[in-house]
Motif scaffolding. Structure first.
Motif, PDB file in Angstrom:
ATOM      1  N   UNK A 145     -34.883 -29.448   2.326  1.00 38.63           N
ATOM      2  CA  UNK A 145     -33.579 -29.740   1.713  1.00 38.63           C
ATOM      3  C   UNK A 145     -33.532 -31.186   1.222  1.00 38.63           C
ATOM      4  N   UNK A 146     -34.028 -32.105   2.058  1.00 38.46           N
ATOM      5  CA  UNK A 146     -34.002 -33.517   1.685  1.00 38.46           C
ATOM      6  C   UNK A 146     -34.936 -33.803   0.513  1.00 38.46           C
ATOM      7  N   UNK A 147     -36.100 -33.142   0.500  1.00 36.75           N
ATOM      8  CA  UNK A 147     -37.049 -33.343  -0.598  1.00 36.75           C
ATOM      9  C   UNK A 147     -36.431 -32.902  -1.922  1.00 36.75           C
ATOM     10  N   UNK A 148     -35.630 -31.845  -1.866  1.00 39.40           N
ATOM     11  CA  UNK A 148     -35.049 -31.303  -3.097  1.00 39.40           C
ATOM     12  C   UNK A 148     -33.856 -32.116  -3.597  1.00 39.40           C
ATOM     13  N   UNK A 149     -33.309 -32.984  -2.750  1.00 41.91           N
ATOM     14  CA  UNK A 149     -32.143 -33.771  -3.157  1.00 41.91           C
ATOM     15  C   UNK A 149     -32.516 -34.779  -4.238  1.00 41.91           C
ATOM     16  N   UNK A 150     -31.577 -35.047  -5.131  1.00 41.66           N
ATOM     17  CA  UNK A 150     -31.806 -36.100  -6.116  1.00 41.66           C
ATOM     18  C   UNK A 150     -31.705 -37.458  -5.429  1.00 41.66           C
ATOM     19  N   UNK A 151     -32.165 -38.481  -6.122  1.00 43.38           N
ATOM     20  CA  UNK A 151     -32.260 -39.809  -5.516  1.00 43.38           C
ATOM     21  C   UNK A 151     -30.894 -40.346  -5.095  1.00 43.38           C
ATOM     22  N   UNK A 152     -29.896 -40.142  -5.945  1.00 47.84           N
ATOM     23  CA  UNK A 152     -28.553 -40.651  -5.619  1.00 47.84           C
ATOM     24  C   UNK A 152     -28.017 -39.991  -4.350  1.00 47.84           C
ATOM     25  N   UNK A 153     -28.204 -38.692  -4.218  1.00 47.83           N
ATOM     26  CA  UNK A 153     -27.728 -37.986  -3.027  1.00 47.83           C
ATOM     27  C   UNK A 153     -28.485 -38.422  -1.787  1.00 47.83           C
ATOM     28  N   UNK A 154     -29.800 -38.640  -1.933  1.00 47.87           N
ATOM     29  CA  UNK A 154     -30.576 -39.132  -0.797  1.00 47.87           C
ATOM     30  C   UNK A 154     -30.050 -40.483  -0.321  1.00 47.87           C
ATOM     31  N   UNK A 155     -29.770 -41.361  -1.269  1.00 46.65           N
ATOM     32  CA  UNK A 155     -29.273 -42.684  -0.914  1.00 46.65           C
ATOM     33  C   UNK A 155     -27.904 -42.591  -0.227  1.00 46.65           C
ATOM     34  N   UNK A 156     -27.056 -41.724  -0.756  1.00 46.68           N
ATOM     35  CA  UNK A 156     -25.720 -41.587  -0.174  1.00 46.68           C
ATOM     36  C   UNK A 156     -25.795 -41.051   1.245  1.00 46.68           C
ATOM     37  N   UNK A 157     -26.641 -40.041   1.482  1.00 47.02           N
ATOM     38  CA  UNK A 157     -26.793 -39.485   2.826  1.00 47.02           C
ATOM     39  C   UNK A 157     -27.418 -40.506   3.765  1.00 47.02           C
TER      40      UNK A 157
END
Length: 716
Positions: A542-554
């Motif tokens: 799930x984390x690998x599939x996230x876009x960069x902005x969403x990863x940073x926010x999480x």
């Protein structure tokens, strides 16, 4: 020889037919005032003529009486009688009682003026009591209002004023109390309490109506309180509760006089709602309370439901609405002119899409059978339900030694960091009892408990700010990684981040969960919780599939929950607190910008009078401090909160430390304090009510008391 006293002879009364009377043009009353002619006519029809007309014979050509009379005094009564004749309610030959004046030493104009000037208005208290007597004789409020041509609310107000303590009404009758003060006392029917408050107020320099109302309602609960909204006033009154109402000022529904009864009704309704929730949804347990402390879910695993699937009909409707919305939106984007009809249709389609997408969450039945929910009151009196928590003892037994990575609530699972209220700290150690308050003028150090609670609030607010700055969250974690990798052992403790993601709980700080920062954190946590996979083994993909902005926010959200800048007497961590200052400065954070302001509950009611005066003095100057230095502690705290509102003043534990610069001109760094804590001395003009009259250092001493009252009025 003594002169004989000349006896006075009064003019005689005669009954004169109305058609022989005519209105004198010499009547001095020309401007309409008071009750209208129509209302006066209705009153005469009800009770008859209460006052005779004053008339004079009209003299004919031979200086003889013509048989007709002019009316120089009583013109309004004449017009009212004339109106009754036009309405066919009275004959024009009806005899009218008149005082006939023939000759005399005074003119027509003189008599007309005397009748109007010598008339004495009824004292308001006599009117209140007269209304009360009529009410006791059986006349209803509506009937009294109709008879005296006033509104029903006016009658209710006057009846309420007449019900004030007889002792206070006597003071009002003797001009020892103002009408506005009597109006303030009328919010309660408790004569004993009214007199107690007057005894207090009469010895005080502050005797304004707002202060009287405050003292009368200090033990009551406002109708706008969330508990009253939840229970509803009708239920409270049906149970025997009394509501005080102010008929003369906006009271937002009044005040509930029986807080104990209100609490009982709240707990009974909460218990009923909890039982219905448990029976209806199948939870193993449901805990109910008016409030739960911030961090009450510590140590519990959180699980989330999934939105219910669309039915075939709902899916077809959703696709049709979405297609129409997209088509209309695209066409409207290319249009050159504004179209109200298109705007309205787009809004309707958007609202329908929101309704279709807002589906309930469905929880796994096995999880529900072992899990529970918390039910409490929201800020506006609505029911707040938090679902999906599993206690450690209810977790399913796992035979393997594998640890499920999602067995955490997302905010850290270090049970040692959890806290309980009632004298226990966030680390499970006893909290120092706040020392008894000293009533001298010395500025004593703030108590450990106050410092801990203030810095706990700052920590939660700073967490929220850090979560909104993902870049600095990355830097903050990188900082501790570098310390642990390249420097000697132990430097990791110099960071305010607890990167193991243990999350300190601040259950001892009351009201923290109601702050805007805590609510924003909770909403963000809920949103990610619903989006994350339910199985821990799926989180990586799930984390690998996230876009960069969403990863940073999480990432920023998770990192922010580990921030701990709380100052405790046994765990002060000076290096970590310095690092918290660096983080705050880097992301442009300060508590004023975050929305914190001193109130009675969070600061002013918990410190000494000397601290309160120091705060007002720093923010508003010595003159403002002198306005409240004579008040009792509770009243001083309330007035200080009003004075400090919007000032940007912060207690020392909440101030952002500014790097010290070499002191010049002997100021010892005073400029740095002013820079981070804007006050009068920082070039900010004080409010007008604190400076009016201050230009004159030559103001007369006898005016100082009046000036103080006026300034307190403005502060109120």
């Amino acid at each position: 020889m003594a002169k004989a006293i000349q006896k006075i002879t009064l003019d005689r009364s005669e009954d004169i037919p109305f058609d022989k009377l005519e209105l004198s043009q010499k009547n001095v009353r020309n401007i309409k005032a008071g009750v209208s002619i129509e209302d006066l006519a209705s009153d005469i029809a009800l009770r008859g003529l209460l006052m005779s007309l004053n008339v004079r014979p009209i003299i004919g050509e031979n200086d003889e009486e013509s048989g007709r009379y002019e009316v120089p005094a009583g013109g309004r009564r004449y017009r009212a009688l004339e109106l009754l004749i036009k309405q066919k309610r009275m004959a024009k030959t009806e005899p009218i009682p008149c005082i006939v004046k023939r000759g005399g030493a005074t003119s027509v104009e003189d008599d007309s003026l005397a009748e109007n000037v010598h008339r004495l208005q009824l004292h308001p208290l006599d009117q209140f009591r007269a209304f009360q007597t009529l009410h006791l004789q059986g006349l209803g409020e509506e009937e009294i209002a109709a008879r005296y041509f006033v509104s029903v609310s006016t009658v209710r107000q006057r009846l309420r004023l007449a019900s004030v303590s007889p002792r206070l009404l006597e003071l009002y009758a003797n001009d020892e109390m103002k009408l506005e003060q009597v109006m303030a006392f009328s919010i309660t029917n408790d004569h004993v309490r009214q007199e107690q408050v007057w005894d207090t107020v009469s010895r005080s320099t502050v005797q304004e109506p707002y202060y009287i109302r405050r003292l009368l309602t200090e033990s009551a609960v406002r109708a706008a309180d969330r508990r009253a909204v939840y229970v509803r006033l009708e239920t409270y009154e049906a149970a025997g509760g009394v509501v005080m109402r102010d008929l003369f000022d906006e009271d937002q529904g009044g005040w509930l006089q029986d807080p104990a009864l209100l609490e009982q009704l709240v707990f009974e309704k909460l218990k009923t709602d909890a039982e219905q929730l448990q029976a209806g949804e199948g939870w193993k347990w449901v805990d109910a309370a008016i409030d739960f402390p911030y961090g009450h879910t510590s140590g519990l695993r959180r699980f989330y439901g999934e939105r219910a699937e669309f039915t075939e009909e709902e899916l077809a409707r959703h696709d049709a609405v979405k297609a129409e919305y997209d088509k209309l939106d695209a066409e409207y984007a290319e249009a050159a002119d504004y179209c109200e009809e298109t705007e309205t249709r787009l809004e309707e389609l958007g609202n329908e899409l929101d309704r279709l997408n807002d589906r309930t969450y469905v929880f796994d039945r096995d999880e529900v059978a072992r899990g529970g929910a918390f039910i409490s009151l929201g800020a506006s009196g609505e029911l707040k339900i938090e679902r999906g928590f599993v206690r450690p003892e209810d977790e399913p037994v796992v035979e393997t030694e594998e640890t499920d990575a999602d067995g955490h609530d997302g905010e850290g699972d270090d049970a040692d960091a959890a806290s309980t209220a009632g004298g226990v700290s966030i680390n499970g150690k006893p909290v120092a009892v706040e020392p008894p308050e000293e009533d001298d003028d010395r500025i004593r150090p703030l108590s450990d408990r106050v410092i801990e609670d203030l810095t706990a609030a700052r920590t939660v607010a700073l967490r929220n700010a850090l979560a909104n700055d993902p870049v600095m969250a990355f830097v903050a974690v990188l900082h501790i990684f570098v310390l642990k990798t390249y420097f000697a052992y132990g430097y990791g403790s110099d960071s305010c981040l607890e990167v193991t993601l243990q999350s300190a709980k601040f259950t001892q700080t009351q009201g923290l969960g109601d702050t805007a920062w805590a609510k924003e954190i909770e909403q963000r946590h809920e949103a990610w919780g619903h989006d994350l996979p339910k199985n821990a083994s799926e989180v990586w993909d799930y984390l690998i599939a996230l876009d960069e902005v969403s990863q940073e926010a999480l990432f920023a959200h998770c990192v922010s929950l580990s921030l701990n800048a709380v100052v405790q007497p046994w765990n002060r961590r000076p290096a970590a607190i310095v690092h918290a200052e660096q983080v705050a400065r880097s992301i442009g954070f300060d508590m004023v910008g975050a929305g914190w302001s001193p109130t009675v509950d969070n600061y002013l009611g918990r410190v000494t009078k000397a601290h309160i005066l120091q705060a007002v003095r720093e923010a508003k100057g010595e003159q403002a401090a002198q306005l409240i230095d004579h008040l009792k502690k509770q009243d001083m705290a309330r007035e200080a909160a009003r004075l400090l509102e919007g000032s940007g003043w912060l207690p020392e534990p909440l101030r952002l430390v500014v790097d010290e610069a070499p002191a010049e001109d002997g100021n010892n760094g005073a400029d740095e304090v002013i820079e981070d804590n804007p006050t009068e001395g920082a070039g900010v003009d004080p409010p007008a009510f604190l400076t009016e009259g201050a230009e004159g250092a030559d103001t007369a001493p006898e005016d100082s008391d009046h000036e103080e009252h006026r300034q307190l009025d403005a502060a109120e």
